[in-house]
Design an enzyme around this catalytic site. Structure first.
Site, PDB file in Angstrom:
ATOM      1  N   GLU A  66      26.633  33.042  41.916  1.00  0.00           N
ATOM      2  CA  GLU A  66      27.282  33.459  40.664  1.00  0.00           C
ATOM      3  C   GLU A  66      26.255  33.697  39.561  1.00  0.00           C
ATOM      4  OE1 GLU A  66      30.346  34.223  40.219  1.00  0.00           O
ATOM      5  OE2 GLU A  66      31.517  33.254  41.787  1.00  0.00           O
ATOM      6  N   HIS A 106      31.685  31.925  35.447  1.00  0.00           N
ATOM      7  CA  HIS A 106      31.738  31.184  36.705  1.00  0.00           C
ATOM      8  C   HIS A 106      30.474  30.359  36.931  1.00  0.00           C
ATOM      9  CE1 HIS A 106      34.631  34.548  38.269  1.00  0.00           C
ATOM     10  NE2 HIS A 106      35.117  33.874  37.250  1.00  0.00           N
ATOM     11  N   ASP A 188      40.133  34.406  39.212  1.00  0.00           N
ATOM     12  CA  ASP A 188      39.403  35.534  38.627  1.00  0.00           C
ATOM     13  C   ASP A 188      38.945  36.506  39.710  1.00  0.00           C
ATOM     14  OD1 ASP A 188      39.637  34.624  36.048  1.00  0.00           O
ATOM     15  OD2 ASP A 188      37.519  34.167  35.759  1.00  0.00           O
TER      16      ASP A 188
END
Length: 316
Positions: A66, A106, A188
């Site tokens: 991420e 994230h 998401d």
């Protein structure tokens, strides 16, 4: 791409959330301005004590993936048709910026959680993150928007699976807080997957032959994970990713079967079997795609996941 930018500008923002109404990392973390913050940190650390070694390794690998977001944004901004120049960036550039802004939360949240957990060698993890951004990636798409949207459709679904599974396992080991964190990230990823799948579907309507050939090409190459160059200090490029992937397979967080099922789902959702007006090359491409899941399942049946546990430098 210019044609579609005009057609889907309104649609693409159906898959985003207003900034002020959306969750932020601070919503899930101890508030250090509160007098009870030490108690909250202690409870957070206690809830992480029973999480298995492989689980911590996978969560760290997910976090590093991420956090390599600068690579993904710069790659997408270089795609043909995504124009951020001039007084008014086109719809594609607006999408990439907004997508990046949502994705940025994230890694931010997971990084801070792992820092507070007390189970992670943060410096070793940060070294791997810097390496991954420095090394970049090669996902086989070039600047072609068709291939890039196929890749992002697949990859967003893969990260959704991974985060959903880490949420389930966290709950199993008595950590509902971490389960909720992984769950909101997974949510998401699913919204973003729906957007990219919509982009591909729209292109199939306008340019079915080239999209079919792009899909065939991407699946022949295989969809590599964005962290496929992952490494640690003193380890060859990509070697740590292999161990991370093995840990994810052992845990059942993301497996070869998941890869196959994502492919099957995309073929069905895009109605690849029903696409009409194809030329000979695209028809052959479709034949390959429709037969691919069964072939991959036969290979998966013969694949064994290594049982040996690798010692990651990231974990104390």
């Amino acid at each position: 791409m210019n044609y579609l930018a005009q057609k889907i500008e309104g649609v693409m923002f159906d898959y985003l959330r207003p900034v002020e109404d959306h969750w932020q990392p601070a919503d899930f973390l101890p508030d250090f301005s509160d007098e009870n913050y030490l108690k909250e940190v202690k409870l957070l650390q206690e809830s992480c004590n029973d999480l298995p070694y492989d689980y911590i390794a996978v969560l760290i690998g997910d976090t590093i993936t991420e956090e390599a977001l600068p690579t993904y944004e710069s790659w997408l901004m270089d795609v043909i048709g995504i124009d951020q120049q001039g007084e008014e960036p086109n719809a594609w550039a607006k999408w990439v910026r907004a997508w990046t802004a949502e994705e940025n939360r994230h890694g931010d949240l997971l990084n801070k959680y792992l820092y507070l957990s007390g189970r992670v060698n943060m410096r070793a993890m940060e070294v791997s993150t810097q390496y991954l951004i420095q090394d970049g990636f090669d996902i086989g798409t070039g600047q072609d928007p068709y291939r890039n949207f196929i890749y992002t459709s697949f990859q967003e679904l893969a990260t959704n699976v991974s985060h959903r599974r880490t949420a389930t396992i966290a709950k199993k080991y008595g950590n509902p807080h971490l389960s909720k964190i992984c769950g909101v990230i997974a949510s998401d990823e699913m919204r973003h997957a729906k957007a990219y799948k919509t982009f591909v579907a729209k292109i199939l309507e306008v340019d079915p032959n080239e999209m079919m050939l792009a899909l065939e090409d991407m699946m022949r190459k295989k969809i590599v994970m964005p962290a496929h160059f992952l490494r640690e200090t003193g380890v060859k490029i990509g070697e740590t990713f292999t161990h991370f992937s093995d840990a994810a397979q052992r845990l059942g967080v993301y497996t070869t079967i998941d890869y196959i099922e994502i492919l099957e789902g995309l073929l069905k959702e895009w109605e690849i079997e029903k696409v009409s007006g194809l030329n000979d090359a695209a028809e052959k491409g479709r034949d390959y795609l429709m037969a691919l899941p069964a072939r991959l399942r036969r290979i998966a049946d013969r694949t064994r996941v290594p049982e040996m546990q690798y010692q990651f430098s990231w974990i104390k």
